[in-house]
Design an enzyme around this catalytic site. Structure first.
Site, short mmCIF file in Angstrom:
data_model
loop_
_atom_site.label_atom_id
_atom_site.label_comp_id
_atom_site.label_asym_id
_atom_site.label_seq_id
_atom_site.Cartn_x
_atom_site.Cartn_y
_atom_site.Cartn_z
N HIS A 53 0.85 -1.20 0.00
CA HIS A 53 0.00 0.00 0.00
C HIS A 53 0.89 1.26 0.00
CE1 HIS A 53 -3.56 2.36 1.70
NE2 HIS A 53 -2.52 3.15 1.99
N GLU A 54 1.87 1.26 0.90
CA GLU A 54 2.75 2.44 1.01
C GLU A 54 3.63 2.59 -0.22
OE1 GLU A 54 2.36 4.65 3.32
OE2 GLU A 54 0.83 3.35 4.18
N HIS B 176 1.85 4.38 -2.92
CA HIS B 176 1.92 5.83 -2.73
C HIS B 176 3.27 6.36 -3.23
CE1 HIS B 176 -1.68 6.49 -0.43
NE2 HIS B 176 -1.30 5.76 0.59
#
Ligand SMILES: [Zn+2]
Length: 411
Positions: free
Chosen positions: A85-86, A89
């Site tokens: 998820h990170e 980003h």
């Protein structure tokens, strides 16, 4: 979750957390990844919840070893999911011109540390939405994989746990990770700053109004509202009310209230930071720096510096200057570390921090950039340097003083 560089006054900062003091995992896609120690709590809680309740319920026939190994694998894969998820980003952010050097995974999820804020609402939007989309995609993928491996599972709508008894550990893992990732994606899409959804909301308002500060105010207000909802729900659970999806009970309730409290703080902090940046972003550092500092020659004996400098004046650091050029900075701490016995034999040049290792700012830098650097590097002052010459010194106090007394302030 994602936030700004939180040890520095940049938007979306979450106070007191996310310093790089955990376990370094290495570099992935050019981003430094580390685990905060607090993550061990999450890891243990997940492994315990799964091995103590969920897995024995799904698989009454499994032995203890099998349950434990599956639970630990699930906890590890969950952390891997948060990392993905990170990374989403970070990778999208980089494509859009936002510098991201490191990611920290900590107790409430992960954080991609940005070097400054996105410059445009489009960059903010793309970067913010990338994380939740990655989680949703990952969750869907896990469920599809489970379906592909296990084939159709006979589920009894009255007791879905029953049908799960037929599947092996891999499918069990996938069936747990799929929904968990989907929940993670949906939770982060809640439109309250500084959650990803709040950043999406901020980007949209920013795009519509062209006013980043107003957009931050509105997104942060939404974030605080959501935080209060979480806290209220948490307390209701503690009092025994059963909440759909979350259940009831003091532990779950406390956890939810804690997340709410944390989010509310982060929302408030983000808006305050934005106000500071708004006010300082256009102010050159030369407006806030002070010029009435004393400098010292590199050939001065340390003993002289102590007697005529540190003991005589309140100044805690001296710029070391020769031939009009800045050579370094010598601080009280440098002298203390050297030891009294050497004060009469060593010179300032021997103990100072030389210019090559000094953090400095240029006169064209903004006061907010200086404030960010002060916090990031953990230093007390920054020389303002132009063509090797020191123009002045800027400290946190200088910037605060300007905030209080400068034009447009409340004073
Ligand atoms: Zn996120």
């Amino acid at each position: 979750m994602r936030s700004g560089r939180n040890d520095a006054p940049s938007g979306g900062s979450e106070p007191g957390l996310g310093r790089a003091n955990g376990i370094r995992l290495g570099r992935i896609a050019g981003v430094e990844v580390s685990l905060d120690w607090s993550l061990l709590i999450v890891f243990t809680l997940i492994a315990m919840a799964l091995s103590g309740g969920v897995l024995p319920h799904w698989h009454p026939d499994w032995g203890q070893g099998k349950v434990l190994v599956t639970a630990i694998a699930a906890a590890a894969l969950f952390l891997g999911s948060v990392l993905l998820h990170e990374l989403a980003h970070a990778v999208v952010g980089r494509r859009l011109g936002v510098e991201i050097r490191r990611i920290t995974l900590f107790v409430f999820g992960g954080m991609a540390h940005m070097e400054g804020e996105p410059k445009t609402w489009q960059a903010e939007l793309g970067m913010a939405i990338a994380g939740p989309l990655a989680s949703l995609a990952l969750g869907t993928l896990f469920l599809l994989m489970a379906g592909a491996i296990a084939g159709p599972i006979d589920l009894d709508p009255e007791d879905p746990g029953k049908g799960l008894a037929q599947v092996g550990p891999v499918v069990t893992l996938l069936l747990w990770l799929g929904p968990v990732n989907i929940i993670l994606g949906l939770f982060n899409l809640v439109p309250g700053f500084p959650l990803d959804g709040g950043r999406v909301l901020r980007a949209v308002i920013w795009g519509l109004t062209g006013d980043l500060t107003r957009a931050t105010l509105m997104a942060a207000a939404a974030g605080q509202t959501f935080a209060w909802v979480l806290i209220a729900t948490g307390f209701a659970m503690i009092l025994g009310v059963s909440v759909p999806l979350f259940g009831s009970g003091p532990i779950g309730g406390l956890w939810l209230a804690l997340i709410g409290w944390f989010l509310g703080n982060a929302a408030r902090q983000s808006y305050r930071t934005r106000l500071i940046e708004d006010r300082l972003g256009t102010v050159p550092v030369t407006r806030v720096m002070h010029r009435d500092y004393q400098s010292i020659d590199p050939d001065t004996l340390v003993q002289d510096l102590v007697d005529n400098g540190f003991l005589a004046f309140s100044q805690r650091a001296y710029l070391v200057v020769s031939d009009g050029k800045l050579r370094g900075v010598v601080s009280l701490e440098d002298v203390r570390v050297l030891g009294r016995d050497h004060w009469s034999s060593r010179r300032v040049a021997d103990v100072m921090t030389p210019i090559e290792r000094l953090h400095t700012v240029a006169p064209s830098d903004s006061a907010s950039a200086a404030l960010a650097l002060l916090a990031e590097k953990g230093v007390n002052q920054l020389p303002v340097v132009e063509h090797g010459r020191a123009l002045g010194l800027v400290t946190r106090e200088d910037i605060l003083k300007w905030m209080v007394l400068g034009p447009g302030s409340a004073a």
